[in-house]
Design a protein around this motif. Sequence first.
Motif, PDB file in Angstrom:
ATOM      1  N   GLN A  76      51.584  10.085  36.254  1.00  0.00           N
ATOM      2  CA  GLN A  76      52.779   9.397  35.773  1.00  0.00           C
ATOM      3  C   GLN A  76      52.454   8.348  34.710  1.00  0.00           C
ATOM      4  OE1 GLN A  76      55.186   7.271  38.745  1.00  0.00           O
ATOM      5  NE2 GLN A  76      56.990   8.067  37.684  1.00  0.00           N
ATOM      6  N   HIS A  83      55.208  16.232  38.392  1.00  0.00           N
ATOM      7  CA  HIS A  83      56.442  16.743  38.996  1.00  0.00           C
ATOM      8  C   HIS A  83      57.384  17.344  37.959  1.00  0.00           C
ATOM      9  CE1 HIS A  83      57.131  12.672  37.588  1.00  0.00           C
ATOM     10  NE2 HIS A  83      58.426  12.892  37.600  1.00  0.00           N
ATOM     11  N   ARG A 212      51.490   5.288  42.739  1.00  0.00           N
ATOM     12  CA  ARG A 212      52.151   5.541  44.020  1.00  0.00           C
ATOM     13  C   ARG A 212      52.327   7.049  44.175  1.00  0.00           C
ATOM     14  NH1 ARG A 212      57.353   2.635  46.802  1.00  0.00           N
ATOM     15  NH2 ARG A 212      57.917   4.335  48.230  1.00  0.00           N
ATOM     16  N   VAL A 215      55.157  10.225  43.576  1.00  0.00           N
ATOM     17  CA  VAL A 215      55.637   9.344  42.507  1.00  0.00           C
ATOM     18  C   VAL A 215      57.105   8.996  42.708  1.00  0.00           C
ATOM     19  CG1 VAL A 215      54.051  10.133  40.709  1.00  0.00           C
ATOM     20  CG2 VAL A 215      56.243  11.307  41.012  1.00  0.00           C
ATOM     21  N   VAL A 216      57.470   7.841  42.180  1.00  0.00           N
ATOM     22  CA  VAL A 216      58.881   7.457  42.093  1.00  0.00           C
ATOM     23  C   VAL A 216      59.337   8.030  40.757  1.00  0.00           C
ATOM     24  CG1 VAL A 216      60.502   5.524  42.013  1.00  0.00           C
ATOM     25  CG2 VAL A 216      58.420   5.367  43.414  1.00  0.00           C
ATOM     26  N   THR A 217      60.042   9.139  40.821  1.00  0.00           N
ATOM     27  CA  THR A 217      60.273   9.923  39.590  1.00  0.00           C
ATOM     28  C   THR A 217      61.037   9.139  38.525  1.00  0.00           C
ATOM     29  OG1 THR A 217      62.243  10.903  40.589  1.00  0.00           O
ATOM     30  CG2 THR A 217      60.202  12.132  40.813  1.00  0.00           C
ATOM     31  N   GLU A 218      61.915   8.218  38.954  1.00  0.00           N
ATOM     32  CA  GLU A 218      62.735   7.473  37.971  1.00  0.00           C
ATOM     33  C   GLU A 218      61.883   6.598  37.054  1.00  0.00           C
ATOM     34  OE1 GLU A 218      63.471   6.610  41.613  1.00  0.00           O
ATOM     35  OE2 GLU A 218      64.021   8.718  41.419  1.00  0.00           O
ATOM     36  N   ARG A 219      60.623   6.360  37.425  1.00  0.00           N
ATOM     37  CA  ARG A 219      59.783   5.505  36.577  1.00  0.00           C
ATOM     38  C   ARG A 219      59.368   6.201  35.279  1.00  0.00           C
ATOM     39  NH1 ARG A 219      56.419   2.918  41.526  1.00  0.00           N
ATOM     40  NH2 ARG A 219      57.829   1.193  41.898  1.00  0.00           N
TER      41      ARG A 219
END
Length: 267
Positions: A76, A83, A212, A215-219
């Motif tokens: 990311q 993803h 993380r 992943v926190v995709t919105e980042r």
Amino acid sequence: MQKSVFLEDLDAFSYREVLGSGEAMVLIPVGSLEQHGPHLPLGTDTVLSSRFAEGVARQVGALVAQPIAYGYKSQQKSGGGNHLAGTTSLDGTTLIGMVRNLVKSFLNQGVRHLVLINGHFENYQFLYEGIDLALEDLGIKPGAEQSVLLLSYWDFVSQDTLSQVYPDGFPGWEIEHGGVLETSLMLHLEPARVAMDRLVDGPPAVLPRFDRLPVVTERTPATGCLSSAAGSSAAKGSLLYAQVIEDLVADIVGELVREPAAAAARH
Ligand code: ZN
Ligand code: MN
């Protein structure tokens, strides 16, 4: 007709003659199949590492092998993340295994110097490990005649070039994904494969200091690019390409190419 530098164009008998000289140098481009935003093709990293390899090969008399066209998982903070559809990656162990196999094959057949030219940020340590394991398998130790160089092409961009390509300040290599460097190089080398009308301008990605998982995709910015490609141009790409090729050639020749006199004195 100019002789091809690509191994895929050579017949085996001509290749064996090159190997027989004892001075064969083979360059392996390494890239990825990875989303690069709406304006660049999935193969950008492979296209660019291959074009750098081609430019170097023409000047140093080396051959360019088939690229490794898939890479380690996009992360990311350096490639938007694994993803994202389109990004199609290898596990670390798979990439290590591929490199280990290829290095062993080339060196076993008599290649004197191999150079891996990397174009995908996340690959580097896996390439290093594959090379290291291959040399261990082959029993090649410090001081041996045969060697392998590993490099990422962006490490050869000079400060002077950076200040010309990024007059408002350089955002950093990690977030140069689908940004000004890759877009300018593609505009110079492969303009038909860039869709500038699809380019989306926006602020650089803001990412945490940690990774993380999952992943926190919105980042990841919706574009998939970590910095804006606005301000890219073929002229910047031309400057980047010429300067990097010049420095790559200088380093590779300085490190690997024997002076004819020195070679003669040794025999
Ligand atoms: Zn890329
Ligand atoms: Mn990449």
